[in-house]
Design an enzyme around this catalytic site. Structure first.
Site, PDB file in Angstrom:
ATOM      1  CE1 TYR A 197       9.510  -2.005  13.311  1.00  0.00           C
ATOM      2  CE2 TYR A 197       8.253  -0.075  13.921  1.00  0.00           C
ATOM      3  CZ  TYR A 197       9.344  -0.638  13.287  1.00  0.00           C
ATOM      4  OH  TYR A 197      10.253   0.159  12.660  1.00  0.00           O
ATOM      5  CG  ASN A 216      13.607   4.013  16.227  1.00  0.00           C
ATOM      6  OD1 ASN A 216      14.563   4.148  16.995  1.00  0.00           O
ATOM      7  ND2 ASN A 216      13.047   5.027  15.592  1.00  0.00           N
ATOM      8  CB  ALA A 217       8.193   1.655  17.038  1.00  0.00           C
ATOM      9  CD  GLU A 218       8.675   7.201  16.193  1.00  0.00           C
ATOM     10  OE1 GLU A 218       9.861   7.052  15.850  1.00  0.00           O
ATOM     11  OE2 GLU A 218       7.714   6.814  15.514  1.00  0.00           O
ATOM     12  CG  ASN A 277      13.333  -0.798  12.553  1.00  0.00           C
ATOM     13  OD1 ASN A 277      12.376  -1.135  11.866  1.00  0.00           O
ATOM     14  ND2 ASN A 277      13.592   0.456  12.837  1.00  0.00           N
ATOM     15  CD  GLU A 278      14.877   3.510   9.944  1.00  0.00           C
ATOM     16  OE1 GLU A 278      15.144   4.143  10.970  1.00  0.00           O
ATOM     17  OE2 GLU A 278      14.243   3.977   8.992  1.00  0.00           O
ATOM     18  CE1 TYR A 291       8.207   7.567   8.526  1.00  0.00           C
ATOM     19  CE2 TYR A 291      10.254   6.440   8.008  1.00  0.00           C
ATOM     20  CZ  TYR A 291       8.998   6.435   8.578  1.00  0.00           C
ATOM     21  OH  TYR A 291       8.530   5.306   9.212  1.00  0.00           O
ATOM     22  CD  GLU A 348       9.795   2.072   9.258  1.00  0.00           C
ATOM     23  OE1 GLU A 348       9.939   3.272   9.501  1.00  0.00           O
ATOM     24  OE2 GLU A 348      10.276   1.177   9.971  1.00  0.00           O
ATOM     25  CE1 TYR A 357       4.788   8.336  13.333  1.00  0.00           C
ATOM     26  CE2 TYR A 357       4.094   8.430  11.042  1.00  0.00           C
ATOM     27  CZ  TYR A 357       5.094   8.332  11.987  1.00  0.00           C
ATOM     28  OH  TYR A 357       6.406   8.242  11.583  1.00  0.00           O
TER      29      TYR A 357
HETATM   30  C1  IPT Z   1      11.919   4.926  11.333  1.00  0.00           C
HETATM   31  C2  IPT Z   1      11.811   3.713  12.239  1.00  0.00           C
HETATM   32  O1  IPT Z   1      12.170   2.539  11.596  1.00  0.00           O
HETATM   33  C3  IPT Z   1      10.430   3.564  12.810  1.00  0.00           C
HETATM   34  O2  IPT Z   1      10.470   2.643  13.849  1.00  0.00           O
HETATM   35  C4  IPT Z   1       9.889   4.879  13.293  1.00  0.00           C
HETATM   36  O3  IPT Z   1      10.687   5.306  14.340  1.00  0.00           O
HETATM   37  C5  IPT Z   1       9.919   5.854  12.155  1.00  0.00           C
HETATM   38  O4  IPT Z   1      11.174   6.002  11.669  1.00  0.00           O
HETATM   39  C6  IPT Z   1       9.496   7.252  12.517  1.00  0.00           C
HETATM   40  O5  IPT Z   1       8.215   7.263  13.001  1.00  0.00           O
HETATM   41  S1  IPT Z   1      13.474   5.781  11.486  1.00  0.00           S
HETATM   42  C7  IPT Z   1      13.306   7.195  10.387  1.00  0.00           C
HETATM   43  C8  IPT Z   1      13.280   8.410  11.201  1.00  0.00           C
HETATM   44  C9  IPT Z   1      14.421   7.254   9.435  1.00  0.00           C
END
Ligand code: IPT
Length: 952
Positions: A81, A125-127, A185-186, A240, A274, A341
């Site tokens: 990113y 996004n990416a927290e 992104n998403e 995820y 991802e 992480y």
């Molecule tokens: C996904 C995001 O694309 C990424 O930026 C990051 O936030 C990641 O999740 C979680 O660490 S969103 C996911 C929760 C569906």
């Protein structure tokens, strides 16, 4: 055995004449794809990628360390990113220098030999703060992530800036590393603006981006699948499956069978942009050890192989190295400073079982080319119904990939089974023919059958294949399985070959009717079998148990592939004539065995001659040193100083900004009759912010009610004419005015911690939620308040562009340079830790220490704070002026803060400055340094420029 001497002179000559790796003109390549896989210059690629964020590792030389570690584990790509806000403190201002030098990052990726999946957002996004949007974007009226003209103009501004760098580093445009480019992104929620998506794609193309574009759907629901309006070239989704609750690390969810997603985008390869590599952890969370457990090596084993067996040929793991959300980078709702992480490579850049498992599977994806083109085949019925056998097969070669897994993939039982197998080589009613196939606990096995392994014909193996290569005319393969588990490997020969078991215990049987050589064994550490004659090239099988397999490393060199066994890490291998130059890391002394072409006679390790002997098996063996012990100094000599002069009525705030705006673009408007107080409106986007409200009281005022929006876990403290009124954790709070506090000219002083902006995941401008005071109302009077505001020095015109927009907020000490090396603190009071707090507000603690860590080693140093968790205070940790940690003593969970080498001078003087804010009895607990991992080896790390105090 023959000892190979090494002539120093000759070695020097060889090194001097080593070819320059950077070709003058780098040839352009093509990136294409079909429904099966990505193709580079027409050659299929299994993209095995890990996510890494350079902006979470503010020491550019360490980028090389992480990328080399990824490459060494078999990753052929890194997904990155690019964080808009990290580069742009102000509209129109972009910085790509120093720790922001993405050109350098992409050069390192190219030199490392790893492809790049570029993900510049604009939203990521990416927290992270605002999901990557710059602070100044909070001042736009239009809905972000849509066609709103102000937003699109800003997004294009960012693309212009970042694409100018990215386009020079594309594989299609001069042999750079970038093979793919993600837009947005998403972008898969309720707002789906095709015009916006198209505008981003058009802009990327206009900027010279020529690699395929893709988008990552939040789940395989077909959002932005090719052909739809606004859709990019490739379709990808995110996954995820174990979610993000690290408190229950054993609570697995079933592994999704992604084969059903094939029709979602029938003409593009199956691509997970991802896939879960760990989890984020919020303030007060259980900590990253639990996240690592939730997504441990057995999770990788079961889920990643399951993805392969679903037909996915592009997989990216989020995160592979998480790093640090240093300074004010974190999104307040989901993470604290550490972004470890629970990833395969820890925040302190250490490797462990997750790394080993990534390597086993990664090596397989890179070694077995037929995996890049498979169609689903029928399931095989195992004798044991608790075991499921899914198949994929290559339509050209008919190589079969059989995934043996629990029917219930969350199961922890130990199952044994046999199964029938039909391959082009024949039908086998019960495989294995001796013993059984184990699926023990949370494991899955991805078996390969009917496969041309170099010059060999592998009929099947119940061991998993880690890698194979033709080395010195001999096919060499590494097979593995659980320790003590049965393994059976069947190879086809025109005539009976000769079998020699060099190490371990392996039975062999020859089936003349079929021409099958059958090997049966138990996995241990490791067996070595030679097969010669039989009408094929010679073969060496290295049959290891799972743990022993992790010791193998493989690289490609100009002289062909090489394999090593030993060391904690083998980073690089370069062959020049008879010399093989290896680099890598060790912690303990141990043997290194090298499988290399016979032309190789000499070996160097980290630039020094490594005496090697030729073993009976023809490999080279040498002895590597372990690391020298490291002692870290105790932190003593602390000095302390209380600040917070802004609380006093006579503090001079004339240079501050008047908070007098009556209108704002931000969707949140102030209450009627009150000015805009949102700190973002005045260019103070990150960290702490001060307000001073001047008013003339009538003497009847008994309380003031403030609304301060801080973001999760924030705080604000209030003083009236120097008297402390109290603190609030954010939101609306009424502060009583004690009798006798009012004066004719009153000053209400408020210090507020902005924990960061929300992400904008739902496309609802959540990042624009104000930060700072939003309203103030008195009880018993209606005085007219004139506000002044002060955040980080210079606001959007950064006072410290080297450290950048996320390093500093507006504490007095920060504005006065107290966080910086070289600040003259001699006048401060001496103290020891733990220290008591003398007054509500902010107190600083400073000390210096020298490090002289052994040269040629890599020590990851951490700073640890410990205290009674009942004590309420928060602290910011500055090392050489860099804000490397925010500590919430009563919230946690983080107590150890990673100090990246380069920012931390491994050989030199270091300054620690800690600013502690609270109104309780404790200023600061115990503070010390910890060794988070020491290895001989590492990469050269230059000190990161860290401007010192120059008087303010
Ligand atoms: C996904 C995001 O694309 C990424 O930026 C990051 O936030 C990641 O999740 C979680 O660490 S969103 C996911 C929760 C569906």
């Amino acid at each position: 055995m023959q000892t190979l001497g090494l002539c120093g002179l000759l070695l020097t000559g060889l090194l001097a004449s080593a070819p320059v790796t950077e070709a003058a003109a780098r040839p352009a390549h093509t990136v294409t794809y079909d429904k099966y896989s990505l193709e580079l210059d027409g050659k299929r690629l299994y993209v095995w990628s890990g996510e890494f964020h350079y902006w979470r590792l503010p020491s550019p030389d360490l980028w090389r360390d992480v990328l080399q570690k990824m490459k060494a584990a078999g990753f052929n790509a890194v997904s990155i990113y690019f964080d808009w806000g990290f580069h742009s403190p102000k509209q129109g201002v972009y910085d790509f220098t120093g720790i922001r030098d993405v050109g350098k990052l992409l050069d390192i990726a190219r030199q490392t030999g790893i492809y790049v999946i570029a993900r510049p957002g604009p939203y990521i996004n990416a927290e992270t703060d605002s999901g990557g949007f710059p602070g100044w974007l909070t001042q736009q009226a239009g809905l972000a992530r849509t066609s709103a003209p102000d937003y699109v103009a800003a997004a294009k501004e960012w693309f212009t800036a970042i694409d100018a760098v990215l386009k020079r580093h594309q594989v299609t445009d001069g042999g750079g590393p970038i093979v793919l480019y993600q837009v947005e992104n998403e972008y898969s929620g309720t707002v789906l603006d095709a015009g916006y998506m198209q505008a981003l794609a058009d802009k990327a193309r206009a900027d010279g981006i020529t690699v395929p574009l893709f988008h990552n759907d939040v789940w395989p629901g077909g959002k932005w699948a090719p052909g739809k309006p606004g859709a990019p070239d490739l379709y990808a989704f995110d996954g995820y499956p174990n979610l993000f609750d690290c408190r229950n690390p054993q609570a697995w969810k079933p592994a999704p069978d992604f084969r059903w997603t094939r029709p979602v985008s029938p003409d593009t390869p199956m691509f997970v942009a991802e896939f879960q590599g760990g989890s984020f952890d919020p303030w007060g969370g259980p900590g990253y050890d639990k996240c690592r457990e939730l997504t441990d090596a057995s999770f990788e084993n079961v889920f990643y192989k399951n993805n392969i067996a679903s037909g996915l040929t592009l997989q990216n793991f989020y995160m592979t190295y998480g790093g640090t959300s240093w300074g004010w980078l974190p999104d307040p709702n989901v993470v604290y400073t550490s972004y470890d992480y629970g990833a395969a490579i820890s925040e302190a850049r250490q490797l462990g079982p997750k790394y080993d498992e990534q390597k086993r599977i990664g090596y397989f994806t890179q070694a077995v080319e037929t995996l890049t083109k498979t169609d689903p085949g029928p399931d095989i019925a195992a004798v044991n119904p608790a075991v499921t056998l899914k198949t994929q097969s290559n339509p050209d070669t008919r190589t079969q990939f059989v995934l043996a897994q629990h029917k219930d993939t969350t199961s922890t039982t130990h199952e044994r089974t046999t199964f029938p197998l039909t391959v082009p080589d024949g039908t086998y009613p019960a495989v294995p023919q001796q013993g059984a196939l184990d699926v023990d606990g949370r494991e899955a096995k991805l078996l390969v059958a009917g496969y041309d392994l170099g010059g060999q014909r592998l009929v099947y193996s119940t061991s998993e294949l880690m890698t194979h290569a033709r080395i010195g005319g001999r096919d060499t393969a590494v097979l593995y399985g659980g320790a003590g588990q049965d393994g059976e490997t069947v190879l086809r020969y025109p005539s009976e070959p000769k079998v020699t078991v060099l190490d371990g215990s392996v039975d062999h049987a020859w089936d003349a009717a079929r021409g099958d050589l059958r090997l049966d064994y138990r996995h241990g550490g490791p067996a070595r079998v030679r097969v010669e004659g039989g009408g094929r090239a010679p073969l060496e099988l290295l049959i290891a148990d799972t743990a022993a397999s992790a010791a193998f490393w493989k690289q490609d060199t100009a002289a062909g592939p090489v394999l090593e066994r030993g060391a904690d890490l083998v980073r690089t291998a370069t062959a020049t004539g008879p010399l093989l130059a290896l680099t890598g890391d060790t912690s303990r002394a141990g043997d290194l065995e090298v499988w290399a072409p016979p032309s190789v006679r000499w070996v160097t390790w980290n630039g020094r001659p490594l005496p090697v002997t030729r073993t009976a098996a023809g490999t080279l063996r040498g002895r590597l040193d372990g690391s020298a012990p490291v002692t870290l100094p105790a932190l003593t000599g602390w000095r302390t100083q209380y600040e917070t002069p802004e609380r006093q009525p006579d503090f001079d705030d004339t240079p501050w900004t008047a908070a007098d705006h009556t209108t704002t673009n931000n969707p949140a408007k102030p209450p009627a009759g009150q000015p805009v107080l949102n700190a973002d409106d005045y260019g103070f986007h990150h960290g702490d912010v001060w307000y001073r409200g001047h008013f003339s009281s009538t003497g009847t005022e008994t309380a003031v009610t403030l609304n301060g929006i801080t973001g999760n876990q924030g705080v604000y403290s209030v003083w009236l004419n120097g008297t402390y009124l109290g603190s609030s954790g954010g939101g609306t709070h009424e502060f009583a005015i004690p009798a006798g506090t009012l004066k004719p000219d009153d000053v209400l002083s408020v210090l507020l911690e902005n924990m960061g902006h929300n992400e904008d995941w739902d496309v609802n401008d959540a990042h624009k939620q104000p930060r700072g005071l939003v309203s103030a109302a008195f009880t018993g009077g209606t005085p007219d308040v004139h506000w002044k505001i002060q955040g980080a020095l210079g606001g959007e015109d950064l006072a410290d562009p080297v450290r950048g927009p996320f390093n500093n907020g507006g504490l007095y000490g920060e504005r006065a340079g107290w966080s910086l090396p070289g600040f003259p603190d001699r006048g401060w009071q001496r103290t020891s830790l733990p220290a008591a707090r003398t007054e509500p507000g902010v107190t600083w603690y400073r000390t210096e220490f020298s490090l002289h860590l052994p040269a040629g080693q890599d020590t990851a140093v951490g700073l640890r704070i410990d205290d009674d968790p009942a004590l309420v205070y928060r602290a910011q940790i500055f090392v050489n002026g860099w804000n490397l940690g925010r500590y919430l003593n009563n919230v946690g969970p983080q107590h150890v803060f990673s100090l990246p080498t380069g920012i931390l001078r491994a050989d030199g003087r270091n300054t620690i400055a800690i600013a502690s804010w609270g109104d309780g009895p404790r200023g600061l607990g115990r503070v010390g340094l910890v060794d988070l991992g020491t290895h001989r080896g590492g990469v050269p790390v230059a000190d990161v420029p860290s401007p010192a105090y120059r008087g303010r």
